[in-house]
Design a protein around this motif. Structure first.
Motif, PDB file in Angstrom:
ATOM      1  N   LEU A 133      38.516  44.990  39.530  1.00 28.14           N
ATOM      2  CA  LEU A 133      38.220  43.565  39.423  1.00 28.14           C
ATOM      3  C   LEU A 133      38.560  43.104  38.010  1.00 28.14           C
ATOM      4  O   LEU A 133      38.170  43.753  37.037  1.00 28.14           O
ATOM      5  N   ASP A 134      39.290  42.004  37.915  1.00 28.13           N
ATOM      6  CA  ASP A 134      39.711  41.474  36.619  1.00 28.13           C
ATOM      7  C   ASP A 134      39.187  40.059  36.428  1.00 28.13           C
ATOM      8  O   ASP A 134      39.361  39.195  37.300  1.00 28.13           O
ATOM      9  N   GLU A 165      39.864  32.772  35.906  1.00 30.01           N
ATOM     10  CA  GLU A 165      40.007  33.277  37.267  1.00 30.01           C
ATOM     11  C   GLU A 165      39.426  34.676  37.400  1.00 30.01           C
ATOM     12  O   GLU A 165      39.205  35.384  36.410  1.00 30.01           O
ATOM     13  N   ARG A 222      41.470  33.334  47.468  1.00 29.98           N
ATOM     14  CA  ARG A 222      42.447  33.531  48.540  1.00 29.98           C
ATOM     15  C   ARG A 222      41.946  34.486  49.628  1.00 29.98           C
ATOM     16  O   ARG A 222      42.660  34.769  50.582  1.00 29.98           O
ATOM     17  N   GLU A 236      40.108  38.151  39.877  1.00 34.83           N
ATOM     18  CA  GLU A 236      40.996  38.783  40.847  1.00 34.83           C
ATOM     19  C   GLU A 236      40.441  40.139  41.262  1.00 34.83           C
ATOM     20  O   GLU A 236      39.840  40.852  40.446  1.00 34.83           O
ATOM     21  N   GLU A 288      41.928  43.589  42.858  1.00 35.33           N
ATOM     22  CA  GLU A 288      43.192  44.285  43.142  1.00 35.33           C
ATOM     23  C   GLU A 288      44.375  43.324  43.062  1.00 35.33           C
ATOM     24  O   GLU A 288      45.292  43.353  43.890  1.00 35.33           O
ATOM     25  N   GLY A 289      44.344  42.414  42.081  1.00 34.02           N
ATOM     26  CA  GLY A 289      45.441  41.486  41.856  1.00 34.02           C
ATOM     27  C   GLY A 289      45.427  40.234  42.711  1.00 34.02           C
ATOM     28  O   GLY A 289      46.307  39.383  42.570  1.00 34.02           O
ATOM     29  N   LYS A 290      44.416  40.079  43.584  1.00 32.11           N
ATOM     30  CA  LYS A 290      44.347  38.917  44.480  1.00 32.11           C
ATOM     31  C   LYS A 290      43.211  38.002  44.045  1.00 32.11           C
ATOM     32  O   LYS A 290      42.057  38.437  43.958  1.00 32.11           O
ATOM     33  N   PRO A 291      43.491  36.715  43.767  1.00 29.08           N
ATOM     34  CA  PRO A 291      42.421  35.784  43.380  1.00 29.08           C
ATOM     35  C   PRO A 291      41.351  35.695  44.466  1.00 29.08           C
ATOM     36  O   PRO A 291      41.670  35.692  45.661  1.00 29.08           O
ATOM     37  N   ILE A 292      40.091  35.612  44.049  1.00 23.28           N
ATOM     38  CA  ILE A 292      39.019  35.641  45.038  1.00 23.28           C
ATOM     39  C   ILE A 292      39.042  34.426  45.957  1.00 23.28           C
ATOM     40  O   ILE A 292      38.568  34.500  47.093  1.00 23.28           O
TER      41      ILE A 292
END
Length: 235
Positions: A4-5, A59, A69, A61, A63-67
């Motif tokens: 998580l980033d 933002e 989405r 993310e 695993e590289g996917k914005p939450i």
């Protein structure tokens, strides 16, 4: 590798920023603790990461996917949440409370199947509390109730567990019991993000610390972050 980033995240309520901007990465398969004084915004950050509050900036993310989405059920299969305090309005049995974690895997208006109950009971067994399965949840001790809530989160079968002060209001023996079980879950590969008010918990039980103060922010291994200077700045 981070699971998580968080990048330049600003969190708050009613257009009023509470904390931020914050940037940090949650390592995969580790225990990360958020620590800081009461009222600094730790739970607000949690609510924002969980999608309960919209970020006021930046933002998040996974695993590289914005939450934003994620479809709701996909998000619930990715992150499970253990609240600080939970008392249901009705006297459900422990078995029924834990099987509620299966909701992200069920179609609308479909009752849990025996396979769902089996998964729920496996999590109670994992945490060593199968003897509670038929008990009234409202009659449990604080430590027992917290382990049941962790079992419910595990029943979601999500790889990331977020826990808001999981040892709050517990006596020393139950604190150790809950922390030992959390460590066990880390060793099984779960990524755990945990708020704590106790810097000793962060020092002894976590792999990474996110320390948040009013004019202070630091991220890193607990032995490096939680020194005398940090604690003075935080408290």
């Amino acid at each position: 590798m981070s699971t998580l980033d968080v990048r330049d995240l600003v969190c708050g309520y009613d257009k009023t920023p509470i904390i931020g901007p914050l940037s940090f990465a949650i390592p995969s398969g580790e225990i990360t603790t958020l620590i800081g004084p009461n009222g600094i915004g730790k739970t607000t950050v949690f609510k924002t990461v969980l999608g309960l509050l919209k970020p006021m900036g930046g933002e998040v993310e996974i695993e590289g996917k914005p939450i934003n989405r994620f479809a709701p059920k996909d998000f619930a299969r990715t992150i499970a949440y253990v609240p600080q305090n939970h008392v249901p309005p009705f006297p459900f049995t422990v078995r029924d409370v834990v099987v509620m974690g299966r909701n992200p895997h069920l179609n609308e208006l479909v009752s849990p199947k025996e396979s769902d109950y089996a998964i729920a009971e496996e999590q109670l067994e994992l945490l060593g509390v199968t003897d509670l399965v038929g008990r009234d949840y409202t009659e449990l001790s604080g430590g027992e109730r917290q382990l049941v809530m962790i079992a419910r989160a595990l029943t979601q079968q999500a790889p990331i567990l977020m826990m808001d002060e999981p040892t709050a209001h517990l006596d020393y023996g139950n604190e150790l019991l809950v922390l030992e079980q959390i460590t066990k879950l880390r060793d099984l590969g779960y990524t755990i993000i945990m708020i704590t008010h106790n810097h000793m918990h962060a020092l002894m039980w976590s792999d990474t610390v996110v320390a948040m103060g009013r004019d202070f922010f630091a991220v890193g291994p607990p032995g490096e972050v939680l020194d005398g200077n940090t604690l003075t700045q935080l408290y």
